[in-house]
Design a protein around this motif. Structure first.
Motif, PDB file in Angstrom:
ATOM      1  N   HIS A 103       0.749  -1.180   0.040  1.00 30.91           N
ATOM      2  CA  HIS A 103      -0.169  -0.120  -0.042  1.00 30.91           C
ATOM      3  C   HIS A 103       0.891   1.133   0.070  1.00 30.91           C
ATOM      4  O   HIS A 103       0.615   2.026  -0.788  1.00 30.91           O
ATOM      5  CB  HIS A 103      -0.697  -0.149   1.031  1.00 30.91           C
ATOM      6  N   HIS A 107       1.631   4.547  -2.767  1.00 32.49           N
ATOM      7  CA  HIS A 107       1.748   5.934  -2.886  1.00 32.49           C
ATOM      8  C   HIS A 107       3.227   6.596  -3.404  1.00 32.49           C
ATOM      9  O   HIS A 107       3.077   7.672  -3.988  1.00 32.49           O
ATOM     10  CB  HIS A 107       1.897   6.421  -1.120  1.00 32.49           C
ATOM     11  N   MET A 191      -1.859  11.029   4.633  1.00 39.08           N
ATOM     12  CA  MET A 191      -0.744  10.561   4.595  1.00 39.08           C
ATOM     13  C   MET A 191       0.169  10.900   3.907  1.00 39.08           C
ATOM     14  O   MET A 191       0.288  11.525   2.755  1.00 39.08           O
ATOM     15  CB  MET A 191      -0.768   9.113   4.116  1.00 39.08           C
ATOM     16  N   CYS A 201      -5.951   9.496   2.941  1.00 37.88           N
ATOM     17  CA  CYS A 201      -5.988   8.007   2.803  1.00 37.88           C
ATOM     18  C   CYS A 201      -6.272   7.600   4.265  1.00 37.88           C
ATOM     19  O   CYS A 201      -5.716   7.825   5.212  1.00 37.88           O
ATOM     20  CB  CYS A 201      -4.616   7.344   2.411  1.00 37.88           C
ATOM     21  N   HIS A 205      -0.148   2.123   6.743  1.00 34.53           N
ATOM     22  CA  HIS A 205       1.174   2.219   6.197  1.00 34.53           C
ATOM     23  C   HIS A 205       2.111   1.862   6.917  1.00 34.53           C
ATOM     24  O   HIS A 205       2.024   1.951   8.153  1.00 34.53           O
ATOM     25  CB  HIS A 205       1.032   3.860   5.737  1.00 34.53           C
TER      26      HIS A 205
END
Ligand code: ZN
Length: 236
Positions: A103, A107, A191, A201, A205
């Protein structure tokens, strides 16, 4: 309403909780570290351990009908705990950590590929984002090498909260058109990978890009005139 512990601590592997309700759909708890499917990230799996030693495997976690309601989906026919039962919810941590790493890597991918994100999905060991990019300008090796450089540079990753009004004033922050940021509660969680990516988000993370580890671009698919699907996998 469930207290969402994963929001403040993505590294929480287990927590004690009390059963609010359990039915054929699943188990609702007063607090949980289990992430419910959403924003392209799959729901957690795991086991709630009861004092009696009995356990019901949780095969998925999803959002319920109410705000902040989380349903821990048990197997069909499973013996369900009574409301009020105290238990310890243990997340399948190895799987969840792989999902967090991938994930977070998506980003980074957002910052590497120019163009609006039109879709995305994290899976166990792999992930993808779709970009609105015309032509066939994307290069697999160039994207992989930039991603792996950002990963190796060990950038910190962390949350930053802003108000709904601040977000409305900065629509550019929303990179993923297919995933609406959670709003209506007055504040939105962004984030931030400082200087690289900043967007709303609600997922989980890793704290540092170095934790992602080496990745490869396995494929770039043509999904329509302006839609390029970039597919990633862990390289090790
Ligand atoms: Zn995210």
């Amino acid at each position: 309403m469930t207290e969402l512990l994963f929001r403040d601590d993505g590294y929480l592997r287990s927590c004690s909780a009390r059963v609010i309700e359990a039915d054929a759909w699943g188990i609702r708890l007063d607090r949980t570290g289990f992430y419910p499917m959403g924003g392209g990230q799959p729901g957690d799996t795991g086991v709630p351990l009861l004092a009696s030693g009995r356990a019901t495997t949780i095969g998925d976690t999803v959002k319920g009908a109410a705000t902040d309601e989380v349903v821990h989906v048990s197997a069909p026919g499973a013996v369900l705990p009574e409301p009020g039962t105290e238990l310890v919810g243990e997340i399948d941590w190895e799987r969840r950590y792989r999902l967090m790493r991938m994930h977070t890597c998506l980003h980074l991918l957002c910052s590497v590929v120019p163009g609006a994100v039109t879709g995305g999905q994290v899976a166990d060991g792999r992930g993808r984002l779709d970009f609105d990019v015309p032509g066939s300008s994307l290069d697999k090796e160039a994207i992989a090498s930039r991603l792996n450089a950002l990963i190796a540079e060990a950038h910190p990753v962390g949350p930053r909260w802003i108000t709904d009004a601040e977000l409305a004033a900065q629509p550019d922050l929303v990179r993923t058109m297919s995933v609406k940021p959670p709003s209506g509660t007055g504040r939105v969680r962004l984030m931030e990978i400082a200087g690289i990516d900043l967007q709303p988000c609600g997922g989980t993370h890793v704290r540092n890009t170095a934790e992602i580890g080496p990745v490869a671009v396995t494929k770039i698919e043509n999904k329509g005139r302006q839609n390029r699907r970039v597919i990633l996998a862990f390289a090790e």
